[in-house]
Scaffold this active site. Structure first.
Site, PDB file in Angstrom:
ATOM      1  N   HIS A 125       0.872  -1.187   0.000  1.00 55.78           N
ATOM      2  CA  HIS A 125       0.000   0.000   0.000  1.00 55.78           C
ATOM      3  C   HIS A 125       0.905   1.231   0.000  1.00 55.78           C
ATOM      4  O   HIS A 125       1.372   1.680   1.044  1.00 55.78           O
ATOM      5  CB  HIS A 125      -0.913  -0.015   1.230  1.00 55.78           C
ATOM      6  CG  HIS A 125      -1.925  -1.118   1.192  1.00 55.78           C
ATOM      7  ND1 HIS A 125      -2.895  -1.205   0.214  1.00 55.78           N
ATOM      8  CD2 HIS A 125      -2.103  -2.208   1.987  1.00 55.78           C
ATOM      9  CE1 HIS A 125      -3.632  -2.286   0.426  1.00 55.78           C
ATOM     10  NE2 HIS A 125      -3.165  -2.914   1.482  1.00 55.78           N
ATOM     11  N   ASP A 160      -1.492  -0.860  -4.178  1.00 54.41           N
ATOM     12  CA  ASP A 160      -2.127   0.358  -4.686  1.00 54.41           C
ATOM     13  C   ASP A 160      -1.192   1.518  -4.391  1.00 54.41           C
ATOM     14  O   ASP A 160      -0.309   1.422  -3.555  1.00 54.41           O
ATOM     15  CB  ASP A 160      -3.554   0.591  -4.151  1.00 54.41           C
ATOM     16  CG  ASP A 160      -3.720   0.400  -2.661  1.00 54.41           C
ATOM     17  OD1 ASP A 160      -2.731   0.537  -1.924  1.00 54.41           O
ATOM     18  OD2 ASP A 160      -4.855   0.129  -2.221  1.00 54.41           O
TER      19      ASP A 160
HETATM   20  O1  9MR Z   1     -10.433  -3.738   1.467  1.00 53.02           O
HETATM   21  C1  9MR Z   1     -10.818  -4.095   2.765  1.00 53.02           C
HETATM   22  C2  9MR Z   1     -11.924  -3.159   3.243  1.00 53.02           C
HETATM   23  O2  9MR Z   1     -13.079  -3.337   2.468  1.00 53.02           O
HETATM   24  C3  9MR Z   1     -12.216  -3.402   4.704  1.00 53.02           C
HETATM   25  O3  9MR Z   1     -13.147  -2.448   5.170  1.00 53.02           O
HETATM   26  C4  9MR Z   1     -10.930  -3.309   5.484  1.00 53.02           C
HETATM   27  C5  9MR Z   1     -11.134  -3.540   6.959  1.00 53.02           C
HETATM   28  O4  9MR Z   1      -9.927  -3.428   7.660  1.00 53.02           O
HETATM   29  O5  9MR Z   1      -9.994  -4.257   4.983  1.00 53.02           O
HETATM   30  C6  9MR Z   1      -9.626  -3.982   3.683  1.00 53.02           C
HETATM   31  O6  9MR Z   1      -8.613  -4.838   3.270  1.00 53.02           O
HETATM   32  C7  9MR Z   1      -7.422  -4.815   4.048  1.00 53.02           C
HETATM   33  C8  9MR Z   1      -6.800  -6.180   3.950  1.00 53.02           C
HETATM   34  O7  9MR Z   1      -7.715  -7.154   4.345  1.00 53.02           O
HETATM   35  C9  9MR Z   1      -5.546  -6.273   4.806  1.00 53.02           C
HETATM   36  N1  9MR Z   1      -4.613  -5.234   4.465  1.00 53.02           N
HETATM   37  C10 9MR Z   1      -5.150  -3.878   4.419  1.00 53.02           C
HETATM   38  C11 9MR Z   1      -6.373  -3.839   3.507  1.00 53.02           C
HETATM   39  C12 9MR Z   1      -6.879  -2.417   3.384  1.00 53.02           C
HETATM   40  O8  9MR Z   1      -7.350  -1.947   4.610  1.00 53.02           O
END
Ligand code: 9MR
Length: 605
Positions: free
Chosen positions: A245, A276
């Site tokens: 990220h 991203d």
């Molecule tokens: O993309 C996911 C989002 O829809 C959720 O609300 C969120 C909750 O923490 O998690 C996001 O995905 C995460 C992933 O599972 C782990 N790494 C960080 C990602 C972005 O927050």
């Protein structure tokens, strides 16, 4: 900005045939898609990655699969899918012992009908964890965790190429994160989880996954040490998931390729699992160029490391990106926009990173930029403009050189070089680039002299003050207390502001600490960055603000920092470039403040 046209299909046909011939993972032939304007002649991201023996995937919400334009792109461009949420604990075992697989199953079904693999995400994570787990007595957490893994990984066994078994086990300083699992079992929970996953799905690759381990640093050192110890103990660990990220305002992670390689050298696979590249909105041509370049660099790092198995973007479209909901004022992080239109600059950059040759007919560099001139100067900056180059396909950007060193890139025909010394003459040239990476000869040089300093605060409106709280220059800690001060006339966000404290030492690994900050240590990240062989400054402590605002004239208050070598041996701070002796806050011009990679306060060594 206009999308760069691709070369005509006729001139590209040979290399595309090669892509089909060498694709290691099946992917459907590109067709004209609603919302996707990439030419049917272009290889998909999956095809480009497969030409290097890798996959290219996307995270996806199960609800998005019903949206035909979205599904058409997901099913065509990508070779792998990660369920963004539907396999997480709160969605698979919301109540103890009651399992739900429908969301995850829909992702598996979609993937299988499009010849795609599935990454399981995630079995053991402190987040999106139902409340009942944290309420269990400590003695019941391990059986609950092992039961969860046995059921979920067991249900999907055979359909998952890799599981993120444990997610985000570390704090940013490399210590283990407190969680119901860590609190009940200590770090052994990781080995227990991996063993349970192996038993449930013997053929899946088993990963530990985390963020901020993209480059070398304290947190990736901690992951490296954990992975090494698990391998030595015979625990079933197959790979490290590097989330990726990234943000244009924080710079590109330090030594990403070397970081991937050191995990590979432990006998592990590496995957970029959640890529991203976000930015503060609105975009600028500069931010977009940096973003594309970061995507290119990640693809290049993966392409260069044999055991990097592939890249997954954390959803391919801004429409479903997690970024705006988490980072106020940031977004635009994905390779497709929120209307499902491909961002050609990003997608071309990914292709370039994987070494995609855009084919015969595109070996001509753009014309040399003309008319380079300085359009303005301040005491610390020079603004430049030039006349656009032309190209047989399209000019994708310009590289700006100061005295022969590349100092920046521009998508358009202007650039401002900042962080300069007052009353100093600089010489610039500019080169143009095209999508295939062809670069023109340099333009004629243009000189510019910055204005006299006159004692006014440096451009940028921020300064750093320092006071020492170090009791010894020869003990095993380097300590400093810093504060940032807004010297401008407008309130400003601290997000993305970076401070560099340069010091000299030969150790290769450090641990950094924020002991106390008036704004809260949670508003800052810190690490040590190697900085070549400059005397007194071969490393710097990098402090980055992730939040906070400063009113005009306001200061952050104390930020108390400390660093140690990994082996806790002593420092000799006597020649450290940034070390001062003041015991109350004093302006510190030998400590740098950077915004967007540009020095706005201080003098770099
Ligand atoms: O993309 C996911 C989002 O829809 C959720 O609300 C969120 C909750 O923490 O998690 C996001 O995905 C995460 C992933 O599972 C782990 N790494 C960080 C990602 C972005 O927050």
């Amino acid at each position: 900005m206009p999308l760069a046209p691709r070369p005509p299909a006729r001139s590209r046909r040979r290399s595309i045939t090669t892509f089909f011939a060498t694709a290691l993972m099946a992917a459907s032939v590109a067709v004209a898609l609603p919302g996707a304007s990439a030419s049917a002649a272009d290889p998909t991201l999956q095809q480009v990655a497969a030409s290097k023996g890798k996959f290219f995937g996307s995270a996806s919400e199960v609800s998005s699969l019903n949206e035909a334009p979205y599904a058409a792109i997901l099913g065509t461009e990508f070779g792998q899918i990660t369920p963004a949420n539907s396999m997480k604990w709160e969605n698979t075992e919301r109540n103890q012992g009651q399992f739900t697989y429908s969301g995850g199953q829909s992702i598996v079904d979609f993937a299988q009908s499009h010849s795609q693999t599935v990454r399981g995400h995630t079995l053991v994570w402190h987040n999106q964890l139902p409340g009942w787990v944290s309420q269990l007595p400590a003695s019941q957490v391990r059986p609950a965790m092992e039961n969860h893994i046995a059921n979920v990984a067991g249900h999907f066994a055979g359909d998952i190429y890799a599981w993120d078994v444990v997610n985000e086990a570390f704090n940013d300083d490399g210590t283990f994160r407190s969680s119901p699992f860590y609190n009940a079992m200590g770090k052994d929970y990781i080995a227990y989880a991996l063993r349970a996953a192996r038993a449930a799905d013997p053929n899946a690759k088993l990963y530990i996954n985390d963020y901020n381990i993209d480059g070398m640093g304290a947190k990736s050192d901690a992951m490296y040490n954990l992975a090494r110890d698990l391998k030595a103990a015979g625990v079933p660990l197959d790979g490290i998931g590097i989330q990726g990220h990234l943000a244009v305002q924080y710079g590109f992670p330090y030594q990403m390729q070397q970081n991937f390689q050191r995990f590979a050298d432990l006998g592990l696979d590496v995957a970029v699992t959640e890529l991203d590249v976000r930015m503060q909105t609105p975009s600028t041509t500069q931010k977009l160029a940096t973003q594309a370049d970061y995507y290119r660099q990640v693809a290049a790092a993966c392409a260069a490391v044999t055991r990097c198995v592939g890249i997954t973007v954390w959803d391919f479209t801004d429409k479903y990106s997690w970024v705006p909901g988490t980072f106020g004022g940031e977004g635009l992080a994905c390779p497709w926009d929120d209307q499902l239109r491909p961002k050609t600059q990003v997608i071309d950059a990914i292709r370039t990173g994987f070494g995609y040759d855009s084919g015969p007919g595109d070996t001509d560099p753009p014309t040399v930029p003309t008319g380079l001139r300085a359009t303005g100067t301040t005491s610390s900056s020079v603004s430049l403009a030039w006349t656009a180059s032309t190209d047989d396909t399209a000019v994708t950007g310009y590289d700006v050189y100061r005295g022969g060193t590349r100092v920046g890139t521009a998508s358009g025909t202007t650039y401002t070089d900042t962080g300069l010394a007052a009353s100093t003459t600089y010489s610039y040239t500019v080169r143009a680039r095209d999508a295939a990476g062809n670069v023109s000869d340099p333009s004629a040089a243009a000189g510019a002299t910055t204005q006299a300093g006159g004692g006014e605060p440096p451009a940028g409106g921020l300064k750093v003050q320092y006071k020492t709280n170090d009791t010894s220059a020869t003990d095993n800690a380097v300590r400093m207390t810093l504060q940032l001060v807004n010297t401008g006339s407008e309130a400003r966000s601290l997000t993305g502001v970076e401070v560099r404290y340069w010091f000299s030492d030969q150790a290769s690994s450090y641990t950094t600490w924020c002991d106390w900050a008036q704004l809260g240590c949670g508003n800052f990240t810190h690490s040590v960055v190697a900085n070549g062989s400059t005397a007194g400054a071969d490393h710097y402590l990098r402090l980055t603000a992730t939040g906070g605002n400063l009113a005009p004239g306001a200061a952050t208050g104390e930020i108390q920092l400390r660093l140690h070598k990994a082996d806790w041996s002593n420092f000799n701070e006597s020649d450290d470039y940034s070390k001062g002796t003041a015991t109350s806050f004093t302006d510190a011009p030998k400590i740098g403040v950077y915004v967007g990679g540009q020095l706005i306060w201080g003098t770099a060594p």
